[in-house]
Design a protein around this motif. Structure first.
Motif, PDB file in Angstrom:
ATOM      1  N   LEU A   1     -25.224  61.974  56.367  1.00 43.34           N
ATOM      2  CA  LEU A   1     -24.003  61.193  56.124  1.00 43.34           C
ATOM      3  C   LEU A   1     -23.764  60.185  57.241  1.00 43.34           C
ATOM      4  O   LEU A   1     -23.521  59.000  56.986  1.00 43.34           O
ATOM      5  N   LEU A   2     -23.842  60.640  58.478  1.00 47.74           N
ATOM      6  CA  LEU A   2     -23.574  59.745  59.610  1.00 47.74           C
ATOM      7  C   LEU A   2     -24.649  58.660  59.728  1.00 47.74           C
ATOM      8  O   LEU A   2     -24.346  57.534  60.126  1.00 47.74           O
ATOM      9  N   THR A   3     -25.874  58.979  59.371  1.00 49.21           N
ATOM     10  CA  THR A   3     -26.927  57.968  59.347  1.00 49.21           C
ATOM     11  C   THR A   3     -26.584  56.903  58.304  1.00 49.21           C
ATOM     12  O   THR A   3     -26.674  55.699  58.570  1.00 49.21           O
ATOM     13  N   TYR A   4     -26.162  57.336  57.131  1.00 50.21           N
ATOM     14  CA  TYR A   4     -25.757  56.424  56.062  1.00 50.21           C
ATOM     15  C   TYR A   4     -24.582  55.549  56.505  1.00 50.21           C
ATOM     16  O   TYR A   4     -24.497  54.375  56.153  1.00 50.21           O
ATOM     17  N   GLU A   5     -23.676  56.118  57.307  1.00 53.46           N
ATOM     18  CA  GLU A   5     -22.484  55.391  57.770  1.00 53.46           C
ATOM     19  C   GLU A   5     -22.787  54.437  58.922  1.00 53.46           C
ATOM     20  O   GLU A   5     -21.884  53.785  59.433  1.00 53.46           O
ATOM     21  N   GLY A   6     -24.042  54.373  59.373  1.00 53.04           N
ATOM     22  CA  GLY A   6     -24.406  53.407  60.400  1.00 53.04           C
ATOM     23  C   GLY A   6     -24.654  53.981  61.781  1.00 53.04           C
ATOM     24  O   GLY A   6     -24.706  53.245  62.761  1.00 53.04           O
TER      25      GLY A   6
ATOM     26  N   THR B   1     -24.861  67.922  66.758  1.00 52.42           N
ATOM     27  CA  THR B   1     -25.284  66.616  66.276  1.00 52.42           C
ATOM     28  C   THR B   1     -24.746  65.568  67.236  1.00 52.42           C
ATOM     29  O   THR B   1     -23.546  65.495  67.472  1.00 52.42           O
ATOM     30  N   LEU B   2     -25.642  64.763  67.790  1.00 49.47           N
ATOM     31  CA  LEU B   2     -25.270  63.730  68.766  1.00 49.47           C
ATOM     32  C   LEU B   2     -25.844  62.392  68.329  1.00 49.47           C
ATOM     33  O   LEU B   2     -26.822  62.339  67.593  1.00 49.47           O
ATOM     34  N   GLY B   3     -25.259  61.331  68.822  1.00 51.20           N
ATOM     35  CA  GLY B   3     -25.782  60.005  68.517  1.00 51.20           C
ATOM     36  C   GLY B   3     -24.797  58.927  68.907  1.00 51.20           C
ATOM     37  O   GLY B   3     -23.908  59.147  69.724  1.00 51.20           O
ATOM     38  N   PHE B   4     -24.979  57.753  68.286  1.00 47.29           N
ATOM     39  CA  PHE B   4     -24.057  56.644  68.535  1.00 47.29           C
ATOM     40  C   PHE B   4     -23.891  55.820  67.268  1.00 47.29           C
ATOM     41  O   PHE B   4     -24.753  55.823  66.384  1.00 47.29           O
ATOM     42  N   TYR B   5     -22.746  55.139  67.189  1.00 46.21           N
ATOM     43  CA  TYR B   5     -22.431  54.275  66.061  1.00 46.21           C
ATOM     44  C   TYR B   5     -23.056  52.927  66.359  1.00 46.21           C
ATOM     45  O   TYR B   5     -22.662  52.238  67.301  1.00 46.21           O
ATOM     46  N   ARG B   6     -24.048  52.521  65.580  1.00 44.07           N
ATOM     47  CA  ARG B   6     -24.847  51.319  65.858  1.00 44.07           C
ATOM     48  C   ARG B   6     -24.033  50.041  66.021  1.00 44.07           C
ATOM     49  O   ARG B   6     -24.296  49.265  66.940  1.00 44.07           O
ATOM     50  N   PRO B   7     -23.049  49.769  65.157  1.00 45.96           N
ATOM     51  CA  PRO B   7     -22.332  48.492  65.291  1.00 45.96           C
ATOM     52  C   PRO B   7     -21.569  48.318  66.609  1.00 45.96           C
ATOM     53  O   PRO B   7     -21.387  47.202  67.069  1.00 45.96           O
ATOM     54  N   THR B   8     -21.141  49.432  67.214  1.00 49.65           N
ATOM     55  CA  THR B   8     -20.308  49.297  68.421  1.00 49.65           C
ATOM     56  C   THR B   8     -20.888  50.002  69.646  1.00 49.65           C
ATOM     57  O   THR B   8     -20.451  49.749  70.764  1.00 49.65           O
TER      58      THR B   8
ATOM     59  N   GLU C   1     -11.567  57.555  59.241  1.00 50.81           N
ATOM     60  CA  GLU C   1     -10.312  57.329  59.977  1.00 50.81           C
ATOM     61  C   GLU C   1     -10.611  56.788  61.378  1.00 50.81           C
ATOM     62  O   GLU C   1      -9.942  55.868  61.857  1.00 50.81           O
ATOM     63  N   TRP C   2     -11.609  57.363  62.036  1.00 46.41           N
ATOM     64  CA  TRP C   2     -11.982  56.906  63.379  1.00 46.41           C
ATOM     65  C   TRP C   2     -12.485  55.461  63.335  1.00 46.41           C
ATOM     66  O   TRP C   2     -12.122  54.653  64.174  1.00 46.41           O
ATOM     67  N   LYS C   3     -13.338  55.131  62.341  1.00 46.28           N
ATOM     68  CA  LYS C   3     -13.859  53.756  62.209  1.00 46.28           C
ATOM     69  C   LYS C   3     -12.709  52.763  62.039  1.00 46.28           C
ATOM     70  O   LYS C   3     -12.721  51.698  62.652  1.00 46.28           O
TER      71      LYS C   3
END
Length: 155
Positions: free
Chosen positions: A52-57, A88-95, A143-145
């Motif tokens: 899901l989070l991969t799909y969300e960017g 699960t760790l990572g980062f939001y690509r756009p920001t 909501e966070w986005k």
């Protein structure tokens, strides 16, 4: 060449790890310890959240810090990373914002170090949640986005 002197706590660790142990070698025919929780359901939820989070960017990976069974000593070895890091760790690509989800299933609850880590991620502006269902993570992530979009909009 000068002799290197290690601090006492490191020297004790090295000496302790090289001492011969008095344990008998494990019986190769002995059954492995049984896990008591439903790991398949937790693994399935973790995979779904990661997808899901991969799909969300997001760029996401699973961070396994669980103890692993070592047949040579006949016991579980403690994980080697920092206590409390999320599953699960990572980062939001756009920001570039940090993303952390601690997956919990059934009656499993957050431990104090896990709660502390999630609070630190939130305090730094990242997305952090206790993931109990795919729908709950989706709702909280959206909501966070929206909140980061509002905070970065020029007025």
């Amino acid at each position: 060449m000068a002799k290197t002197v290690l601090p006492p706590h490191l020297m004790a660790r090295i000496i302790g790890s090289t001492k011969p142990t008095s344990r008998a070698p494990p019986d190769p025919d002995a059954p492995k310890p049984k896990r008591t929780r439903n790991t398949q359901a937790t693994n399935d939820l973790t995979t779904a959240i990661r997808d899901l989070l991969t799909y969300e960017g997001c760029y996401i990976w699973r961070h396994n810090n669980a103890a692993l069974y070592d047949p040579q000593i006949g016991a579980f070895r403690k994980g080697s990373s920092k206590v409390g890091l999320s599953d699960t760790l990572g980062f939001y690509r756009p920001t570039g914002h940090f993303v952390a989800v601690e997956v919990k299933y059934g009656t499993d609850t957050l431990k104090p170090k896990q709660r502390e880590f999630l609070e630190q991620v939130r305090a730094a502006g990242g997305f952090a949640c206790e993931g109990r269902s795919l729908e709950q993570v989706r709702r909280e992530f959206n909501e966070w986005k929206q909140s980061i979009t509002k905070s970065t909009t020029v007025k």
